[in-house]
Design an enzyme around this catalytic site. Structure first.
Site, short mmCIF file in Angstrom:
data_model
loop_
_atom_site.label_atom_id
_atom_site.label_comp_id
_atom_site.label_asym_id
_atom_site.label_seq_id
_atom_site.Cartn_x
_atom_site.Cartn_y
_atom_site.Cartn_z
N MET A 323 32.59 79.64 -54.85
CA MET A 323 31.62 80.56 -55.45
C MET A 323 30.29 80.52 -54.71
O MET A 323 29.72 81.56 -54.38
CB MET A 323 31.40 80.22 -56.93
CG MET A 323 32.63 80.36 -57.78
SD MET A 323 33.40 81.99 -57.69
CE MET A 323 32.19 83.00 -58.51
N ASP A 342 25.03 71.36 -50.12
CA ASP A 342 26.19 70.70 -50.72
C ASP A 342 25.97 69.20 -50.58
O ASP A 342 24.95 68.78 -50.00
CB ASP A 342 27.51 71.15 -50.06
CG ASP A 342 28.68 71.03 -51.02
OD1 ASP A 342 28.99 69.91 -51.43
OD2 ASP A 342 29.28 72.06 -51.37
N VAL A 399 27.93 74.13 -58.51
CA VAL A 399 28.60 72.84 -58.29
C VAL A 399 29.77 72.73 -59.27
O VAL A 399 30.07 73.67 -59.99
CB VAL A 399 27.61 71.65 -58.45
CG1 VAL A 399 26.51 71.74 -57.41
CG2 VAL A 399 27.02 71.61 -59.85
N GLU A 401 32.25 72.20 -62.37
CA GLU A 401 32.05 72.57 -63.77
C GLU A 401 31.96 71.29 -64.61
O GLU A 401 32.90 70.93 -65.33
CB GLU A 401 33.22 73.47 -64.22
CG GLU A 401 33.04 74.13 -65.57
CD GLU A 401 32.04 75.28 -65.57
OE1 GLU A 401 31.19 75.35 -64.66
OE2 GLU A 401 32.12 76.11 -66.49
N LYS A 406 25.85 69.10 -63.14
CA LYS A 406 24.93 70.24 -63.20
C LYS A 406 23.54 69.77 -63.62
O LYS A 406 22.52 70.22 -63.07
CB LYS A 406 25.47 71.29 -64.16
CG LYS A 406 26.70 72.03 -63.58
CD LYS A 406 27.06 73.26 -64.38
CE LYS A 406 28.38 73.92 -63.97
NZ LYS A 406 28.42 74.56 -62.67
N HIS A 449 26.58 84.67 -63.94
CA HIS A 449 28.02 84.44 -63.84
C HIS A 449 28.65 85.44 -62.87
O HIS A 449 28.84 86.60 -63.20
CB HIS A 449 28.64 84.57 -65.24
CG HIS A 449 30.11 84.33 -65.29
ND1 HIS A 449 30.92 84.79 -66.30
CD2 HIS A 449 30.95 83.67 -64.45
CE1 HIS A 449 32.17 84.43 -66.08
NE2 HIS A 449 32.21 83.76 -64.96
#
Ligand code: NAD
Length: 718
Positions: A323, A342, A399, A401, A406, A449
């Site tokens: 994503m 990242d 990142v 879920e 988070k 989203h």
């Protein structure tokens, strides 16, 4: 003079008619424009005029029919008469004896292209951004201004049918190669010079179809090759759309019948099919949602009006996985500088490589240039250092879920961000208000989203947390538009709007399977109802293990809040397949066997019949379709009732663009409106009696039905 079409006669005797419909950003075909064209034809009859060049003062040549007007027609007779009147003007234009050239300075779409087809020659700017086509079918309409009559006579029935029934855009070069355009011009001066030259070279002009010996290029509807095509075309169309889009059939009928008739009779036949389309429920659904509601959203109907529009110049993306890399790519293409972080330099670099792959493919397909690709790539700055987020106006985390992960990146990002910056989460399942608890400034925390794959999916669901401010919402909204996506705005809740309602489609299918409905019947019912993918195959794509993880997480979260909800009967099916290791496509096995390799075709797993033996008596397909669709529509109504959805437009547009809810129904809430709230409620009660309380109609709908009110934003607020 008619204000919509300005006339000026040059010394060379060429009358230039310039379309400029007042009060509209683009030229639209309506009464004003047609009256102006009629006046141009009258003026052309004067002895001093040798020919006519039709062009436009706006950026487009003509964008097509006036949908405001079309939406007002209630009786087929009105629609019929309106296009008959338009056709009378176009017929006079092409039969008055003097040459007429359309000088296409911009898009010529729908009615605009039909006007151009009634000219004796069409010259367009050689600009790849210029669109030529008949998109009517996409809104459930048929080109009613002679398109289905003239185009087959100009380029042949088979080629025309593709343009008319598919509704795609053509570039000027493609259109010229097909024979739709006479010539191309390098700039506006060249365009007008060529148009004038064509007139000088063709002092008298007649359309080929008005010649006594006219023949259709490639033959009329009886010619063997064409007749062979007609014998399969309806079946090919039905295989794609399951008969849900009557405009496709009406276009085929109009072209077929027109291919056996003389011009004027064919023209009248087309008007009748046009009237049938223009006043159909499917057209109302499509125009209502994908034109009026969508345009309303694009103009900011769900954006707070106060905060000024501000572009994002520097974006931070945390998490360069599927994503995050997709979001970075979309933003970089739109000209935004992207800091892509990242946890390792390699992972961040891989995210940039993903963008490179997409950009290379775009260049290969001719949709981009190497220079544009290189510029976009240079905007993506991969790395691991959170300090690079300084100066970003917006940061989106994508990142894992996982709440703890988070929360950690939220705090680390906020430590370096400027005070006004907004932090967004791309979570697909975790409520935003809960995630915002990790933020030192929850008013600047929001959900953005995105859907997968980001480069293809047009929608972004914006989630407003309990503390999210209007300024933050406006910033998120503007950014989504800045990168060319369509935003819908919803309030925070588990599964938000899209995942929550989409889930009911798949879960209902699983419940059917558990009851002994044959899986093939379930799959076909989904497609018959207009969903883009059959539900079991879709569940395999989403992955059963992911769905199970979300279901278990939800149950635990609710239990922590002291709430319990009855488990959906579909959940047991997922649990059972997961226990067998059949977790979906990524494992090569779920409800289907998924052979490796791009060519491998999925096949329903034969073992499914042993786990869930099909019952001897199978329900009617219509019952299955209703279950799949009413489950979604009713859940969408609950989202309205609970205030998760803030408007009907967000619900309709979000359902079509988010998970492909049957577009011909106009979206999950229009599904209710088109049936009427009362009948919808009654059918829900029947389904509840037969299949369980999950079909009990949303309380909001029961109230509206009792009050005898239609589903509208006003009625809900009352
Ligand atoms: P993914 O596993 O492909 O990518 C996650 C990336 O985040 C990985 O590259 C990982 O190395 C990185 N990461 C993890 N912890 C990090 C940290 N502390 N700092 C920096 N980087 C870190 O996952 P994905 O499918 O891209 O999903 C990401 C998010 O988007 C999730 O919240 C998911 O729910 C959501 N989402 C996914 C989809 C989908 O279809 N996959 C759709 C919508 C939303």
């Amino acid at each position: 003079m008619n204000p919509a079409v300005q006339l000026s006669l040059g010394d060379d005797g060429v009358l230039v008619a310039t379309m400029d419909v007042p009060g509209r950003p683009m030229n639209v075909v309506g009464e004003g424009l047609m009256a102006g064209l009629a006046a141009a034809v009258d003026r052309l009859a004067g002895a001093d005029a040798k020919g006519l060049v039709l062009t436009s003062a706006k950026a487009d040549f003509c964008a097509g029919g006036d949908l405001d007007r079309i939406a007002r027609w209630t009786r087929p007779e009105e629609a019929f008469q309106a296009v008959q009147d338009m056709k009378a003007v176009l017929r006079r234009l092409e039969t008055q004896g003097k040459p007429v050239v359309a000088a296409l300075n911009g898009h010529a779409l729908g009615g605009g292209l039909e006007i151009a087809l009634a000219c004796h020659a069409r010259i367009a700017l050689d600009d790849e951004r210029l669109k030529i086509g008949q998109p009517e079918v996409k809104l459930g309409l048929l080109p009613g201004g002679g398109g289905t009559v003239r185009m087959p006579r100009l380029i042949g029935i088979q080629a025309a049918l593709k343009v008319l029934a598919e509704g795609g855009d053509l570039s000027p070069r493609k259109a010229q190669a097909m024979g739709l355009l006479t010539a191309l011009a390098k700039d506006r001066d060249d365009l007008m010079a060529r148009a004038r030259a064509w007139i000088a070279e063709h002092p008298t002009a007649r359309q080929s179809w008005d010649e006594p010996k006219f023949r259709f290029p490639g033959g009329d509807s009886r010619a063997p090759a064409v007749a062979a095509m007609w014998s399969v075309a309806p079946a090919v169309a039905a295989a794609k759309d399951w008969g849900n889009y009557p405009a496709v059939r009406h276009i085929m009928s109009s072209v077929f019948e027109g291919g056996l008739l003389g011009f004027d009779a064919a023209s009248e036949v087309e008007s009748r099919y046009f009237a049938a389309c223009a006043t159909s429920q499917v057209c109302r659904n499509l125009v209502g949602t994908l034109w009026f509601q969508l345009n309303g959203l694009r103009k900011g109907a769900s954006r707070p009006a106060g905060p000024p529009r501000t572009p994002v110049r520097r974006l931070g993306v945390i998490g360069a996985g599927m994503m995050g890399a997709g979001i970075a790519h979309a933003a970089a293409v739109a000209g935004v500088e992207v800091v892509l972080l990242d946890s390792s330099a390699e992972a961040a670099e891989r995210g940039k490589e993903h963008a490179r792959g997409l950009l290379d493919a775009a260049v290969k397909k001719g949709r981009s240039h190497p220079q544009r690709r290189d510029e976009a790539l240079a905007r993506i700055l991969p790395g691991t250092d959170f300090a690079a987020l300084a100066g970003c106006e917006l940061v989106i985390e994508a990142v894992f879920e996982d709440r703890a992960v988070k929360a950690d990146v939220t705090a680390r990002a906020e430590a370096v961000l400027c005070p006004e910056a907004v932090f967004a989460s791309n979570t697909s399942t975790l409520p935003i208000t809960g995630l915002a608890a990790a933020s030192a400034r929850p008013a600047q925390f929001i959900g953005l989203h995105f859907f997968s794959p980001v480069h293809r999916m047009p929608l972004v669901e914006i989630i407003v947390g309990h503390e999210t401010s209007d300024e933050t919402l406006a910033r998120g909204f503007d950014f989504v538009q800045q990168i060319g996506k369509t935003p819908i705005v919803v309030n925070d809740s588990r599964g938000f709007f899209t995942s929550r309602v989409f889930g009911t489609y798949v879960m209902e299918a699983l419940a059917m399977l558990a009851e002994g409905v044959h899986p093939r019947r379930i799959e076909v019912a989904g497609q018959q109802a207009g969903m883009p993918m059959p539900p079991l195959a879709l569940q395999d794509e989403v992955s059963l293990s992911l769905s199970l993880h979300v279901a278990d997480q939800t149950r635990r979260d609710l239990a922590a809040e002291g709430r319990t909800v009855a488990e959906h009967p579909g959940t047991a099916v997922i649990r059972r397949l997961c226990a067998l290791g059949r977790i979906g496509r990524k494992a090569g096995q779920g409800f289907y066997d998924w052979p490796a390799g791009a060519q491998g075709e999925r096949r329903l797993w034969p073992g499914l019949a042993e786990l869930y033996p099909p019952a001897a008596a199978q329900p009617a397909q219509a019952e299955l379709q209703d279950r799949l669709m009413f489950a979604q529509a009713n859940e969408a109504a609950r989202c309205l009732e609970e205030g998760v959805l803030r408007s009907i437009a967000d619900g309709n547009v979000g359902s079509i663009m988010g998970w492909g809810f049957a577009p011909f129904e106009g979206g999950a809430l229009q599904f209710i409106a088109s049936r009427g709230v009362g009948p919808f409620v009654a059918r829900c009660r029947e389904l509840a009696a037969a299949h369980g309380p999950r079909f009990e109609p949303a309380a909001l709908l029961v109230r509206l039905a009792e009050q005898g009110r239609a589903l509208s934003d006003e009625a809900i607020a009352a």
